[in-house]
Design a protein around this motif. Sequence first.
Motif, PDB file in Angstrom:
ATOM      1  N   LEU A 158      54.669 -69.018 -39.928  1.00  0.00           N
ATOM      2  CA  LEU A 158      53.023 -68.778 -40.384  1.00  0.00           C
ATOM      3  C   LEU A 158      53.821 -70.584 -41.537  1.00  0.00           C
ATOM      4  CD1 LEU A 158      50.979 -68.509 -40.568  1.00  0.00           C
ATOM      5  CD2 LEU A 158      51.433 -66.749 -42.704  1.00  0.00           C
ATOM      6  N   LEU A 159      54.314 -70.620 -42.245  1.00  0.00           N
ATOM      7  CA  LEU A 159      54.697 -71.757 -43.282  1.00  0.00           C
ATOM      8  C   LEU A 159      54.910 -73.012 -42.268  1.00  0.00           C
ATOM      9  CD1 LEU A 159      56.743 -69.554 -45.732  1.00  0.00           C
ATOM     10  CD2 LEU A 159      54.541 -69.809 -46.028  1.00  0.00           C
ATOM     11  N   ALA A 160      55.703 -72.624 -41.716  1.00  0.00           N
ATOM     12  CA  ALA A 160      55.968 -73.884 -40.178  1.00  0.00           C
ATOM     13  C   ALA A 160      54.593 -74.549 -40.435  1.00  0.00           C
ATOM     14  CB  ALA A 160      56.566 -73.673 -39.654  1.00  0.00           C
ATOM     15  N   ILE A 161      53.721 -73.470 -40.154  1.00  0.00           N
ATOM     16  CA  ILE A 161      52.704 -74.336 -39.248  1.00  0.00           C
ATOM     17  C   ILE A 161      51.343 -74.447 -40.646  1.00  0.00           C
ATOM     18  CG2 ILE A 161      50.236 -73.611 -38.428  1.00  0.00           C
ATOM     19  CD1 ILE A 161      51.839 -71.282 -37.055  1.00  0.00           C
ATOM     20  N   GLN A 162      51.757 -74.121 -41.530  1.00  0.00           N
ATOM     21  CA  GLN A 162      51.231 -74.785 -42.623  1.00  0.00           C
ATOM     22  C   GLN A 162      51.450 -76.216 -43.873  1.00  0.00           C
ATOM     23  OE1 GLN A 162      51.105 -70.510 -45.337  1.00  0.00           O
ATOM     24  NE2 GLN A 162      48.941 -71.029 -45.458  1.00  0.00           N
ATOM     25  N   SER A 163      53.444 -76.202 -43.326  1.00  0.00           N
ATOM     26  CA  SER A 163      53.321 -77.404 -43.447  1.00  0.00           C
ATOM     27  C   SER A 163      53.106 -78.724 -42.115  1.00  0.00           C
ATOM     28  CB  SER A 163      55.140 -76.959 -43.390  1.00  0.00           C
ATOM     29  OG  SER A 163      55.360 -76.862 -41.994  1.00  0.00           O
ATOM     30  N   LEU A 164      52.564 -78.887 -40.902  1.00  0.00           N
ATOM     31  CA  LEU A 164      52.361 -79.407 -40.436  1.00  0.00           C
ATOM     32  C   LEU A 164      50.687 -80.678 -41.014  1.00  0.00           C
ATOM     33  CD1 LEU A 164      52.329 -77.426 -36.763  1.00  0.00           C
ATOM     34  CD2 LEU A 164      53.720 -79.632 -38.025  1.00  0.00           C
ATOM     35  N   PRO A 165      50.375 -80.225 -41.897  1.00  0.00           N
ATOM     36  CA  PRO A 165      49.342 -80.114 -42.433  1.00  0.00           C
ATOM     37  C   PRO A 165      50.152 -82.254 -43.168  1.00  0.00           C
ATOM     38  CG  PRO A 165      47.850 -79.382 -42.138  1.00  0.00           C
ATOM     39  CD  PRO A 165      49.672 -78.912 -41.961  1.00  0.00           C
ATOM     40  N   TYR A 166      51.019 -81.455 -43.670  1.00  0.00           N
ATOM     41  CA  TYR A 166      51.319 -82.334 -44.431  1.00  0.00           C
ATOM     42  C   TYR A 166      52.374 -83.042 -44.190  1.00  0.00           C
ATOM     43  CZ  TYR A 166      49.281 -78.406 -47.444  1.00  0.00           C
ATOM     44  OH  TYR A 166      47.878 -77.386 -48.048  1.00  0.00           O
ATOM     45  N   ALA A 167      53.094 -82.551 -43.310  1.00  0.00           N
ATOM     46  CA  ALA A 167      53.805 -83.799 -42.808  1.00  0.00           C
ATOM     47  C   ALA A 167      53.066 -84.479 -42.004  1.00  0.00           C
ATOM     48  CB  ALA A 167      54.879 -82.487 -41.709  1.00  0.00           C
ATOM     49  N   ALA A 168      52.795 -84.086 -41.471  1.00  0.00           N
ATOM     50  CA  ALA A 168      51.322 -85.724 -40.868  1.00  0.00           C
ATOM     51  C   ALA A 168      50.449 -86.864 -41.573  1.00  0.00           C
ATOM     52  CB  ALA A 168      49.983 -84.236 -39.415  1.00  0.00           C
ATOM     53  N   ALA A 169      50.677 -85.945 -43.070  1.00  0.00           N
ATOM     54  CA  ALA A 169      49.770 -87.294 -43.806  1.00  0.00           C
ATOM     55  C   ALA A 169      51.772 -87.976 -44.511  1.00  0.00           C
ATOM     56  CB  ALA A 169      49.470 -86.294 -45.069  1.00  0.00           C
ATOM     57  N   LEU A 170      53.071 -86.967 -44.558  1.00  0.00           N
ATOM     58  CA  LEU A 170      53.942 -87.732 -44.575  1.00  0.00           C
ATOM     59  C   LEU A 170      53.680 -88.722 -43.340  1.00  0.00           C
ATOM     60  CD1 LEU A 170      55.733 -88.816 -47.063  1.00  0.00           C
ATOM     61  CD2 LEU A 170      56.870 -87.100 -45.725  1.00  0.00           C
ATOM     62  N   PHE A 171      53.711 -88.428 -42.667  1.00  0.00           N
ATOM     63  CA  PHE A 171      54.531 -89.493 -41.386  1.00  0.00           C
ATOM     64  C   PHE A 171      53.114 -90.649 -41.200  1.00  0.00           C
ATOM     65  CE2 PHE A 171      54.192 -90.377 -37.221  1.00  0.00           C
ATOM     66  CZ  PHE A 171      55.471 -90.984 -36.025  1.00  0.00           C
ATOM     67  N   THR A 172      51.875 -90.339 -40.757  1.00  0.00           N
ATOM     68  CA  THR A 172      51.509 -91.032 -41.261  1.00  0.00           C
ATOM     69  C   THR A 172      51.308 -91.963 -41.992  1.00  0.00           C
ATOM     70  OG1 THR A 172      49.511 -89.425 -40.040  1.00  0.00           O
ATOM     71  CG2 THR A 172      48.186 -91.610 -40.895  1.00  0.00           C
ATOM     72  N   SER A 173      51.684 -91.942 -43.757  1.00  0.00           N
ATOM     73  CA  SER A 173      51.634 -92.854 -44.705  1.00  0.00           C
ATOM     74  C   SER A 173      52.798 -93.195 -44.432  1.00  0.00           C
ATOM     75  CB  SER A 173      52.180 -91.629 -45.947  1.00  0.00           C
ATOM     76  OG  SER A 173      52.082 -93.088 -47.032  1.00  0.00           O
ATOM     77  N   MET A 174      53.677 -93.101 -43.763  1.00  0.00           N
ATOM     78  CA  MET A 174      54.898 -94.179 -43.430  1.00  0.00           C
ATOM     79  C   MET A 174      54.820 -94.929 -41.927  1.00  0.00           C
ATOM     80  SD  MET A 174      57.179 -93.302 -45.472  1.00  0.00           S
ATOM     81  CE  MET A 174      58.380 -94.196 -45.690  1.00  0.00           C
ATOM     82  N   ALA A 175      54.326 -94.493 -40.916  1.00  0.00           N
ATOM     83  CA  ALA A 175      53.522 -95.711 -40.265  1.00  0.00           C
ATOM     84  C   ALA A 175      53.494 -95.826 -40.801  1.00  0.00           C
ATOM     85  CB  ALA A 175      53.175 -94.863 -39.327  1.00  0.00           C
ATOM     86  N   ASN A 176      52.189 -96.320 -42.371  1.00  0.00           N
ATOM     87  CA  ASN A 176      51.457 -96.925 -42.717  1.00  0.00           C
ATOM     88  C   ASN A 176      52.565 -98.033 -42.644  1.00  0.00           C
ATOM     89  OD1 ASN A 176      49.833 -97.582 -45.467  1.00  0.00           O
ATOM     90  ND2 ASN A 176      49.660 -99.121 -43.986  1.00  0.00           N
ATOM     91  N   SER A 177      53.741 -97.993 -43.603  1.00  0.00           N
ATOM     92  CA  SER A 177      54.737 -98.962 -44.218  1.00  0.00           C
ATOM     93  C   SER A 177      55.502 -99.572 -43.240  1.00  0.00           C
ATOM     94  CB  SER A 177      55.482 -97.871 -44.994  1.00  0.00           C
ATOM     95  OG  SER A 177      55.177 -97.305 -45.914  1.00  0.00           O
ATOM     96  N   PHE A 178      55.341 -99.251 -41.666  1.00  0.00           N
ATOM     97  CA  PHE A 178      56.088 -99.268 -40.728  1.00  0.00           C
ATOM     98  C   PHE A 178      55.303 -99.637 -39.642  1.00  0.00           C
ATOM     99  CE2 PHE A 178      58.974 -97.014 -43.653  1.00  0.00           C
ATOM    100  CZ  PHE A 178      60.211 -97.892 -43.318  1.00  0.00           C
TER     101      PHE A 178
END
Length: 893
Positions: free
Chosen positions: A828-848
Motif C-alpha cells: 500500500l505504501l508502494a502504491i501511495q508512492s507511485l504518483p510521487y515517483a511519477a512526478a520525479l520521473f517526469t521532471s527528470m525527463a524534462n531535464s533530459f
Amino acid sequence: MKKSALLIVAMVAFANLVLWAFINRPQSAPEWTGSIKGVSFSPLQSWQNPLEGKFPNPQEIERDLLLLKGKVGKVRTYSSSDGLENIPALAKKHGIVVTAGAWLDRDREKNAKEIANLVENAGTFDNIDRLMVGNEVILRQDLTVAEMTEYLSAVRDATSLPVGTAEPWHIWLKYPQLAESVDFIAVHLLPYWEGVADDEALGWSLEKFEQVRKAFPTKPVIIGEIGWPSDGGAWENADPSRVGQARFLREFLNIAQHQNLDYYIIEAFDQPWKEETEGGVGPYWGLFDSDRQAKFPMIGRIVEVPSWPLQYLGALLLALGPMVIFLACWQNIRQRGRLFFAALLQLAASTLVWTVCVPLNHDLGSVSLLLWGILLPAQGLLLTVVLINGLEMTELLWIGRWRRRFLPVTAAEDHTFPKVSIHLAIYNEPPDLVIQTLDSLARLDYPDFEILVIDNNTVREEIWRPVEAHCTLLGPRFRFFHLPEWPGYKAGALNFALGRTAPEAQIIGVIDSDYIVKPDWLRSLAPYFDRPEVGFVQAPQDNREWQGDSFKEMINWEYNGFFQIGMVHRNERNAIIQHGTMTLIRRRALEQVGSWGEWCICEDAELGLRLFQNGYEGVYVNQNFGEGVTPDSFAAYKGQRFRWTYGAVQILRRHWRALLPWSRSGLTAGQRFHFLTGWLPWFSDALHLIFTVLGLLWTVGMLVWPRHFNFPPAVFLLPLFGLFAFKVTHSYVLYRSRVNCTFSQRIGASIAGMGLTHVIGRAVFKALCSTRLGFLRTPKGENKPALIKGFLMAREEACLLLMLLAAEIAVVCRFGVDNLNSVLWVALLAIQSLPYAAALFTSMANSFPRLRAPLGARLISRRVLDYCLTPASGLRFREGRGPEKEVASGPSG
C-alpha cells in the motif's frame, strides 16, 4: 423489464453469491464436546476498567460464573482485592474449583493486602485447589527474583496448598532458581506474542511446554495461560482471527485431553480495558465476547463471518435499484457492456457493505474503530469515482450508436457566413511565439473576420511593441490594444475586447497566444451557428513540436487523452467543458449570460456552464484545427494543472446549488452529472495526499508504539488494491481504444498524469481554503532546466517519495516479509508512492529531453498488457477512434 435485463441481474446476483460464499467458506477443525478443564477468569464487564478503579460487583461476578457452570471445571483468578476476593465464595455455590491468585507489582502496601486476602481465602474455602502468587511479575520487571522468592516463601509458610507463580516459558528457562521457590511451575504459552503464524502456533506451544518440562523434571508443570486472539492487529507472522482462535483451541483441547495436561485457557471473556495495556489485540482473547456471547462453536465447521448471507442480501438489495435503472435506461449499450457495468455496480455495493459491516464482523478496538471511521467515507468516495469511470468506460467501449458526433461542415457555395471577431489575450508572451499565431490567423480562409489582440499588464515594452508592429503590418483586420494596468486577468482582457468588437460580429473566437490555426477552422465550424440553440462550438486542443522530446511527448499524450476520451463522452449529453482556445461563442449568448467571469481563474469553463444554464447547446467537433506548444518545464506543467484544478473548485463553490438534482438551474440531468463527476477524481487526489500523511504517521506509530498501532486489518486494505487496479485498467483500456498513440506513449501519458496527483491535491485544498488566486500564466518559452532544477521542480514529491520509501524499508526490516499484513502494508505504501515517483520521473525527463520515455514500458510485454486489459467486448479496436460503429451528424444534429 426485458428478458435480457433479467438474465443479467440473475447472472450478477449468482456471481456475487459465489464470491461471498467463497470468501466465507467454512473451515474444519476437530470437534470438542467435553468440559474445559480451566479458564482464566476476569469478570470485568465491558464498561469496567481496573486502571480506573471500576470493578464488578458480586452479582455481576456470579452471573459470569453461572454462564461458565457446566462448561469449565475451574477458574483461575489474578487478584484477591477490589471485590475479586469474593470469587472463591461465589464459585463454591456453583461447584466451580478456583485457582486463586494475588496480583503483585511495585506497590508493596497493595501487595501485602493481596497476600493477606489470598491466604485468608485459602484457609476458608475448600474449593481452592492451588495458589498463584503474582502473574508475569519477573517479565514486567516489577520485582526481582529474590523479592519474588520472599513472597512465595511467605505464602508457602502460611498455607498447605500448592503455591506457584506464572511466567512465560522463556522466563523459567532464564531464571531456573525461581523454580526452587514454588510447588508447581505455571508456564504461559502465547504464540501470538511470539509472532508465530496460526497454523504453526499449536506445535510451537507444545514444543515450548516440553522444553520447560524437561528443564524441571522434578516439578509439576501446568499451562497457566494458552490461547489465541480472535481479533486485533497482526504481530509479525501472527494474524488473529475468529477461525484461527477456534481451530487453535479445539485442536489444543483434544490434545490436552489425550495427554492429560493441566491448563487454563486465556480467557473466559473478552476484556475491552486491556487495549490500554496490550494494544488492539488485548481485548480479544476470550471464549465469549464482552457481551457474553460465544464467539465460535465447539462442534461443526467454523465460519469467520456467520452472518455473511444477510450481508450478501444487503449488498444485492443495495445494487438492485441502480442495476434496474441502468438496464432500463441505457438501451444504447451492447449486452456485454450492460453486463460489465451491472457487475461493477454489484461489486461496488458488496465492497461498501463489506466495509460498513467490519465493526459487526470484527471486534475493533478504539484505534481500529477510528481508522474504520476514516476509511469508510474515503472508500465511499473512491467507489463513486470507480463507478463514474466504469460508466465512462462502458459508454465509450460498448455504445451502440453515437447520437451527438459532429464533423466539420462543408457549406454550400451560397452559404452566408457571419462575421467572426477573434480575441487574442496575451500577457508577457514571447513576441516571436505570438507573431506565429498572428500569421496563421492571417491565412484563415473565411470571408469576414477581425482579430483583436489585447496585451494586458505586460511591463516590458520590448515584449509587446513587436506584436503591435506586426499587427499594423498585417493590415486593418488586426487591431492591437495595450492595457498597462487592467483588472480581471485574462477574463478582464477578453471583456475589454468584447466591448470593442465590431457591431456586426455575431461570433466570438478565442485562441491562446501560441496556437497556429488551420485555414479552414472558421469555415468548417461557423455553420453550426445556423442553429439558434447552439451557444458555442469547441474544437480539441492539440500540440506541436513535441516530437523527440520525452517530456513533451509524455504530456502531449496526457492532454490528448482528455479530448479523445472525456470530451467525447461528455458531448453525448451536451455537457462538454468549454476551453479558452479553439472555441467559438455566439456573441448574443455571451452578452446575455454576463460575459466572461473575472472572478474565476478558469473563466472559460465557468462561461460554458452558464451558457448551459441558459439553455444553450455546446457542439464538440473532434478534429484538429490548431496546435499550440506544450509547457517547457515540469514546473509550468504543474502550475497549469494547479490553475485548472483551483478554477474547477472555484466553479463548484460558486455554482454547486445549480448542480443539485432539485434545483431549477436550467441544467439537464446529464449536465449536472458530468459537471459534478468530471471533477470528482481531483478530490480523490486530495484524499491521496491525506492518506499519504496518515500512512506515514501510522507507520511511525507501528514502529514506535507497536502494541497500540497494529497493521490495519486486511479487510481494510484489500479493497484499496482493487480500486487501484481498476483505475489503471480503466486508463489503459480507454487510451488503447480511443487515443491514437503507441504503447510506450500510453505508458508515458499515464506517468505524466499520475505525476500531477500531488499538485492537484494541493490545489483542491488551496481552493477550498481561499477565494482568490493570482492568475498563473503557463510559460511557453522557458529554457531547459538543469539537472538540479529537475529535482527542485519536484522537490515536494521527491521528499514524500523518500519518506514513503524509508517507511517501506523500515517496515520490512522491523516486521519482515513473511507476515501477510506487513506485505500488504508495504504494498500500500508502494502504491501511495507511485504518483510521487511519477512526478520525479517526469521532471527528470524534462531535464533530459532526449531520454526515451518511458524506459519502464520496455520491461512490460505489450501483448501481455493488451491481452489482460482489453475488455471481452468482441470488438477490434482501431488505434485511435474507438469502435467502428459511429454515426456522424452534421450541423442539424
